[in-house]
Structure formats: structure tokens, C-alpha cells
Scaffold this active site. Structure first.
Site, PDB file in Angstrom:
ATOM      1  N   ARG A   1       0.833  -1.209   0.000  1.00 43.80           N
ATOM      2  CA  ARG A   1       0.000   0.000   0.000  1.00 43.80           C
ATOM      3  C   ARG A   1       0.866   1.256   0.000  1.00 43.80           C
ATOM      4  O   ARG A   1       0.577   2.241  -0.673  1.00 43.80           O
ATOM      5  CB  ARG A   1      -0.946  -0.029   1.202  1.00 43.80           C
TER       6      ARG A   1
ATOM      7  N   LYS B   1      -2.586   6.457   1.452  1.00 44.01           N
ATOM      8  CA  LYS B   1      -2.461   6.835   2.860  1.00 44.01           C
ATOM      9  C   LYS B   1      -1.488   8.007   2.972  1.00 44.01           C
ATOM     10  O   LYS B   1      -0.312   7.836   3.262  1.00 44.01           O
ATOM     11  CB  LYS B   1      -1.988   5.630   3.673  1.00 44.01           C
TER      12      LYS B   1
ATOM     13  N   GLU C   1     -16.400   6.268   3.734  1.00 50.32           N
ATOM     14  CA  GLU C   1     -15.745   5.817   4.960  1.00 50.32           C
ATOM     15  C   GLU C   1     -15.668   6.995   5.916  1.00 50.32           C
ATOM     16  O   GLU C   1     -16.202   8.066   5.635  1.00 50.32           O
ATOM     17  CB  GLU C   1     -14.349   5.241   4.655  1.00 50.32           C
TER      18      GLU C   1
HETATM   19  C1  LIG Z   1      -5.392   3.670   7.583  1.00 50.93           C
HETATM   20  C2  LIG Z   1      -6.784   3.970   7.135  1.00 50.93           C
HETATM   21  C3  LIG Z   1      -7.820   3.022   7.241  1.00 50.93           C
HETATM   22  C4  LIG Z   1      -7.642   1.691   7.904  1.00 50.93           C
HETATM   23  O1  LIG Z   1      -6.734   0.840   7.250  1.00 50.93           O
HETATM   24  P1  LIG Z   1      -6.098  -0.406   7.998  1.00 50.93           P
HETATM   25  O2  LIG Z   1      -5.112  -0.930   7.025  1.00 50.93           O
HETATM   26  O3  LIG Z   1      -7.207  -1.371   8.256  1.00 50.93           O
HETATM   27  O4  LIG Z   1      -5.511   0.108   9.264  1.00 50.93           O
HETATM   28  C5  LIG Z   1      -9.069   3.355   6.722  1.00 50.93           C
HETATM   29  N1  LIG Z   1      -9.302   4.566   6.170  1.00 50.93           N
HETATM   30  C6  LIG Z   1      -8.349   5.512   6.085  1.00 50.93           C
HETATM   31  C7  LIG Z   1      -8.670   6.815   5.452  1.00 50.93           C
HETATM   32  C8  LIG Z   1      -7.059   5.238   6.559  1.00 50.93           C
HETATM   33  O5  LIG Z   1      -6.105   6.175   6.452  1.00 50.93           O
END
Ligand SMILES: *Cc1c(COP(=O)(O)O)cnc(C)c1O
Length: 341
Positions: free
Chosen positions: A82, A184, A220
Site C-alpha cells: 500500500r 495513505k 468511509e
Molecule cells: C489507515 C486507514 C484506514 C484503515 O486501514 P487499515 O489498514 O485497516 O488500518 C481506513 N481509512 C483511512 C482513510 C485510513 O487512512
């Protein structure tokens, strides 16, 4: 190795400086071999790319002690992949996957004394991140970068049982159509801060974002993906190109199908459907699953039948199964658990 003398069960989710961190530098087109260092301070140009144009991305995962006393981490290969996507999108150099995983293992090993004991509910949060470290004034990618991994112990997410949260449907967007919602990057968080502060001021725990193009479909929250359960016990999770691909969500979908034999639908979820779900929760590394009790859509309250005092039954079973896999109580799918030796 003697553990640090901490009140593990009462730690919050806050940064606590630990003994060691991993640092690698990218210069003249190549990464150096990286070191474990005790120096917790970053020294960069006042004009560094990260400071001027927010050229930075990060990851988050956990290390913890299993029932049989091993220190492990969960699917770090997916964090590496990722971060590679984030780096491509932000014109940053990729820190190679095998080196990423090795660096995670090294830094956790170096901070073994900070890994909370089994049963405490606490974990060691691992934060890999990268930023443009050389000076940039005309808008372009930096030429030099730093990749670091810090670790910090964090307490149990649920102290004294689950507390379902209240979220509001947000008027602001977290991601643009065809933007950076699926990587991210710190920039996605910077622009969410005003909205989360405002949500808290108004008595909400989180913002539930809608799709930025039509404001019709659920996406989300600022930092977690969303799960729904239907009356006939199907797991439903929103599908969209502007959602961050949560590793917890992808793992839970696998657990739902392969361990609990539930039907799973990954599809756009219209906000008109909210009233029909029986359970709803957020998912991410921090909490695994955090139940939602109430969703407020501009004055209309949608109260989930699972209520405000506990998990609903399906999300509870999903939570117990995935945390059981992580803690070594339930057999994990091949390749999910990396032991730190
Ligand atoms: C990090 C993150 C998540 C959760 O991802 P995980 O890999 O399950 O920790 C969900 N949404 C956003 C916007 C994030 O930055």
C-alpha cells in the site's frame, strides 16, 4: 529481556517515545542501507518538500505478543504494497517490499521491551512513514527522502467493553473524485482535521463521508472503512475508488467468507439503505472493529438495532475471530502472521 515497567492496560492511544527507530535515506537515486538509531529527532531543511508541499505518506500496523509468547506482526506485506501505491501517486521513491518488511521486524525486535505482554490488551503500534527531505521551492518532487519507522505502545482500544459511537453524515468531502482518497497520505488527514474538531464540538464521534461526486453513496470515515450487516446476516462494505483500501477490512471480508461462511457484498451503498441495516461498524488497525450505534443524517437519527451498549452479534463474531487469529488462538490463513525472532 526485561519489559518496560508500564501500566499496559491503562495506556491510551498517544505517542510515547521508545528506545529505537529505523531510518533510511534516499539520495542520488538510491536508498542507503538504513540504521536502527536512538535519535528520535528529525533534522531537515527549512524548505523540505514535506514542509512546503506536504510530500509525505505513512502506514500503520501493530506488533503484539501471542498466547504462546511469540512476538508477531500482522500482514506487513500489505502495508508495504500500500505504501508503494502511495509513493507512486506522490512521486516518491518506493522503499522495496522485502526491505520494508525486514525494517519492521528489525525495529520491533530492537524495541522488544516495549511490546506489551499477552492479555494486557495493549499492542505496539508501528508507524512507517516517508517524506521529501530536500529543499523544494518551485513545485516539484523533492530529490531526497527519508523513510522512518517509529513504534509506540498503545493501550486497549476498548476499556471496560465496547462503546458504540455516534457518527454524522458529513457535508464536507475527504477525497476528490479521481483524487488521493485511496492512498495513505498525510494530506488526506490535514484536510479532515477541521471537520473532526467540528464533529466533536457538535457531539459526534466521527464523520461518515459520502462519495464526493454525487453525495449519494457511503464511503468511509476520516480514518476507518465501514461495515454493515443486513437483516439476513450479509456483510456489506462500500466499494469506491476514493476509499482507502483498509487491510483490516480486506482481512475481515476473508474471515467472514472463509471462517464464518457469511455472504459478503462489496458494492456501492446508497445512504437510503442505512435504515435497513441491523449492525454497523468502523474497521481499521487501531480498533479492528468499532461498533456504531447511531448515524445522524442532518437531523434524522438512524438508530442501529444493535443499540448503544454493545457490539451486534455478527460484528462481535467477526471481531472475536480476527483478534483470535491475530493473538494466535485461532489458526491464521497462510502468510498472515509474521513472527519476530
Ligand atoms: C489507515 C486507514 C484506514 C484503515 O486501514 P487499515 O489498514 O485497516 O488500518 C481506513 N481509512 C483511512 C482513510 C485510513 O487512512
Amino acid at each position: 529481556m526485561e519489559k518496560k515497567n508500564l501500566d499496559w492496560g491503562n495506556l491510551g492511544f498517544a505517542y510515547q517515545e521508545t528506545d529505537k527507530r529505523f531510518v533510511a535515506n534516499y539520495k542520488n537515486g538510491a536508498w542507503d542501507k538504513g540504521v536502527i538509531t536512538e535519535d528520535a529527532t528529525v533534522r531537515i531543511s527549512e524548505c523540505a518538500g514535506v514542509l512546503q508541499y506536504a510530500q509525505t505518506c505513512f502506514e500503520g500496523l501493530k506488533a503484539y505478543t501471542t498466547e504462546d509468547g511469540k512476538i508477531v506482526t500482522f500482514r506487513p506485506d500489505l502495508n508495504a504494497e500500500r505504501m508503494e501505491m502511495s509513493c507512486h501517486r506522490l512521486e516518491m521513491p518506493v522503499f522495496p517490499k522485502d526491505r520494508f518488511i525486514d525494517a519492521v521486524m528489525q525495529v520491533v525486535k530492537a524495541n522488544e521491551a516495549w511490546v506489551p505482554p499477552y492479555g494486557s490488551g495493549a499492542t505496539l503500534y508501528v508507524r512507517p512513514y516517508m517524506f521529501g527531505s530536500s529543499s523544494v521551492i518551485g513545485v516539484k518532487p523533492a530529490e531526497e527522502y527519508q523513510f522512518r519507522i517509529l513504534v509506540t505502545p498503545v493501550g486497549p482500544y476498548f476499556k471496560g467493553g465496547a462503546h458504540p459511537i455516534t457518527v454524522r453524515i458529513s457535508d464536507l468531502d475527504r477525497a476528490a473524485p479521481h483524487g488521493t482518497g485511496d492512498i495513505k497520505a498525510g494530506l488526506n488527514y490535514a484536510m479532515s482535521l477541521h471537520n473532526i474538531v467540528d464533529a466533536h464540538k457538535n457531539g459526534f464521534d466521527e464523520n461518515m463521508y459520502l462519495d464526493p461526486a454525487s453525495h449519494t453513496y457511503i464511503e468511509e470515515t476520516g480514518g476507518a472503512n465501514i461495515l454493515f450487516v443486513t437483516k439476513d446476516k450479509k456483510l456489506v462494505t462500500p466499494k469506491s475508488t476514493s476509499i482507502l483500501p483498509s487491510i483490516t477490512r480486506r482481512s475481515l471480508v476473508h474471515v467472514a467468507k472463509e471462517y464464518l461462511h457469511l455472504q459478503v457484498e462489496e458494492r456501492p451503498v446508497n445512504k437510503n439503505e442505512l435504515k435497513d441495516f441491523t449492525e454497523c461498524g468502523l474497521c481499521g488497525t487501531a480498533a479492528v472493529i468499532s461498533p456504531i450505534g447511531k448515524i445522524v443524517d442532518h437531523g434524522t437519527e438512524i438508530c442501529l438495532p444493535s443499540g448503544m451498549s454493545d457490539f451486534g452479534p455478527v460484528l462481535k463474531e467477526l471481531y472475536d475471530t480476527l483478534t483470535g487469529i491475530q493473538m494466535g488462538r485461532i489458526k491464521a490463513p497462510a502468510g498472515w502472521i509474521y513472527e519476530i525472532k
